[in-house]
Design a protein around this motif. Structure first.
Motif, short mmCIF file in Angstrom:
data_model
loop_
_atom_site.label_atom_id
_atom_site.label_comp_id
_atom_site.label_asym_id
_atom_site.label_seq_id
_atom_site.Cartn_x
_atom_site.Cartn_y
_atom_site.Cartn_z
N MET A 1 0.84 -1.19 0.00
CA MET A 1 0.00 0.00 0.00
C MET A 1 0.88 1.25 0.00
N VAL A 2 0.42 2.29 -0.65
CA VAL A 2 1.11 3.58 -0.61
C VAL A 2 0.15 4.61 -0.02
N GLU A 3 0.72 5.59 0.66
CA GLU A 3 -0.08 6.63 1.31
C GLU A 3 0.25 7.98 0.69
N LEU A 4 -0.81 8.74 0.41
CA LEU A 4 -0.64 10.08 -0.16
C LEU A 4 -1.78 10.96 0.30
N GLU A 5 -1.72 12.23 -0.08
CA GLU A 5 -2.78 13.18 0.25
C GLU A 5 -3.42 13.68 -1.04
N VAL A 6 -4.73 13.71 -1.04
CA VAL A 6 -5.48 14.28 -2.17
C VAL A 6 -6.37 15.39 -1.63
N ASP A 7 -6.08 16.60 -2.03
CA ASP A 7 -6.80 17.78 -1.53
C ASP A 7 -6.80 17.82 0.00
N GLY A 8 -5.64 17.47 0.58
CA GLY A 8 -5.50 17.53 2.03
C GLY A 8 -6.04 16.33 2.77
N ARG A 9 -6.63 15.39 2.07
CA ARG A 9 -7.21 14.21 2.71
C ARG A 9 -6.29 13.01 2.53
N PRO A 10 -5.95 12.30 3.59
CA PRO A 10 -5.08 11.12 3.46
C PRO A 10 -5.82 9.98 2.78
N VAL A 11 -5.11 9.24 1.95
CA VAL A 11 -5.72 8.10 1.27
C VAL A 11 -4.66 7.04 1.06
N GLU B 1 -2.55 18.62 -10.01
CA GLU B 1 -1.30 19.28 -9.62
C GLU B 1 -0.65 18.49 -8.49
N ILE B 2 0.62 18.20 -8.67
CA ILE B 2 1.39 17.50 -7.64
C ILE B 2 2.38 18.49 -7.03
N ALA B 3 2.44 18.51 -5.71
CA ALA B 3 3.32 19.45 -5.02
C ALA B 3 4.75 19.31 -5.54
N GLU B 4 5.35 20.47 -5.85
CA GLU B 4 6.72 20.55 -6.38
C GLU B 4 6.85 19.96 -7.78
N GLY B 5 5.73 19.68 -8.42
CA GLY B 5 5.78 19.18 -9.78
C GLY B 5 5.90 20.32 -10.78
N VAL C 1 -1.42 15.87 -3.69
CA VAL C 1 -2.12 16.10 -4.95
C VAL C 1 -3.24 17.10 -4.75
N ARG C 2 -3.35 18.04 -5.68
CA ARG C 2 -4.45 19.01 -5.66
C ARG C 2 -5.25 18.86 -6.95
N THR C 3 -6.54 18.69 -6.80
CA THR C 3 -7.39 18.44 -7.96
C THR C 3 -8.25 19.64 -8.35
N ASP C 4 -8.24 20.69 -7.55
CA ASP C 4 -9.12 21.82 -7.85
C ASP C 4 -8.41 23.15 -7.64
N SER C 5 -7.12 23.19 -7.83
CA SER C 5 -6.37 24.44 -7.69
C SER C 5 -6.66 25.35 -8.87
N ASP C 6 -6.26 26.60 -8.77
CA ASP C 6 -6.48 27.55 -9.86
C ASP C 6 -5.78 27.07 -11.13
N ALA D 1 -19.97 23.66 -17.76
CA ALA D 1 -20.55 24.49 -16.71
C ALA D 1 -19.67 24.47 -15.45
N ARG D 2 -19.10 23.32 -15.12
CA ARG D 2 -18.29 23.20 -13.91
C ARG D 2 -17.08 24.12 -13.95
N TYR D 3 -16.51 24.29 -15.15
CA TYR D 3 -15.28 25.09 -15.25
C TYR D 3 -15.50 26.44 -15.95
N ASP D 4 -16.77 26.85 -16.03
CA ASP D 4 -17.11 28.15 -16.61
C ASP D 4 -16.44 28.35 -17.97
N ALA D 5 -16.43 27.29 -18.76
CA ALA D 5 -15.77 27.33 -20.06
C ALA D 5 -16.60 28.15 -21.05
N GLU D 6 -15.91 28.93 -21.87
CA GLU D 6 -16.55 29.76 -22.89
C GLU D 6 -15.92 29.45 -24.25
#
Length: 303
Positions: A10-20, A60-64, A81-86, A116-121
């Protein structure tokens, strides 16, 4: 004597601040799903190897240095890992805008939700791709782009050259899923592949021959994996053209294919007491969503 396999680490990581915790070899998409994060995907298919072409699932991966495709990047110990950063939202928005401004996404089930989710035009990049009926009236199969090259996959008539399914490549996002399903990953027929380069890249039969003269065996597995409706049952296409395709009114009945003893599972889509198309569940341990021509299209005898 049966050889025992070593247990998976098993490997442990964080996704949006949540451990998984996920198994070694699982992807970031698996990790996101485990914590309930809905990651947008277009070219990803559960039964196919990731092609990494649509880039809608980037995270986005930290320091990536660059954003990583969640569908293929393996999870590693200590990842943040961040899935909803700017940065992620901007990238996904831009990809969706470019796709929607150049390809007809009207039959892509998730397209409107993602836009709609990403306000795409998409209109920022010009007028949208015309719907099918307008393209059918176009006098040419290609249209010029500003630098004089041509885009072969847009503004072309729907290809209706057989009784089973139609090809509308103006809806094609070049995800390669149909190529993979027709090739070594599933069917091993190799009837289609990507032809041309750059703006001229397109899905084509060998030597661009008409489909009935190609190596196609009409298994329809390419239709099963197509995410945009570029490949579609002729029955569905005709109902859509007549304005009578009512998916909300359809019932889906699961049964076993009667043609042989393999035991393929069928999903019969019924509208107005008539079978309008047949699919197979991708998680079925026999078919993985695949069928032969009989199972996929041999339903006209049912009344």
């Amino acid at each position: 004597m049966t050889e025992l396999l070593a247990p998976r680490r098993m490997v442990e990581l964080e996704v949006d601040g949540r451990p998984v915790r996920v198994f070694e070899g699982d992807t970031l998409l698996d990790a996101c799903a485990k914590v309930g994060i809905d990651t947008p995907t277009l070219c990803y298919g559960e039964t196919l190897r990731p092609a990494n072409v649509c880039r809608v699932c980037v995270v986005e991966i930290a320091e990536g240095r660059v954003l990583a495709p969640a569908c293929s990047r393996k999870a590693e110990d200590g990842m943040q890992v961040r899935t909803d950063s700017d940065r992620v939202r901007l990238s996904r928005k831009l990809v969706l805008e470019l796709l929607a401004s150049s390809v007809d996404l009207s039959t892509t089930p998730v397209a409107s939700e993602y836009l709609a989710r990403y306000d795409a035009e998409p209109t920022r990049f010009g007028p949208p791709a015309p719907p099918s009926q307008d393209r059918d009236r176009a006098r040419a199969g290609r249209h010029a782009v500003p630098d004089g090259r041509t885009a072969a996959t847009v503004h072309q008539p729907v290809k209706v050259d057989n009784e089973l399914y139609v090809r509308d490549y103006s809806k094609c996002i070049l995800c390669y899923k149909c190529v993979d399903a027709c090739g070594e990953q599933h069917q091993n027929t190799f009837a289609i592949h990507v032809a041309g380069r750059g703006f001229d890249a397109r899905i084509s039969t060998e030597l661009d021959t008409p489909l009935p003269e190609s190596a196609c065996v009409y298994c329809g597995n390419c239709i099963q994996v197509c995410p945009t409706g570029a490949l579609m049952f002729r029955s569905e296409h005709e109902l859509r053209e007549a304005g009578d395709w009512r998916e909300d009114d359809q019932t889906v009945t699961e049964t076993t294919c009667p043609y042989c003893g393999v035991g393929c599972s069928l999903e019969l889509h019924v509208q107005d007491n008539r079978i309008v198309k047949v699919t197979s569940p991708p998680d079925h341990d026999v078919t993985l969503g695949n069928l032969c021509v009989k199972g996929r299209f041999g339903f006209d005898h049912v009344f």
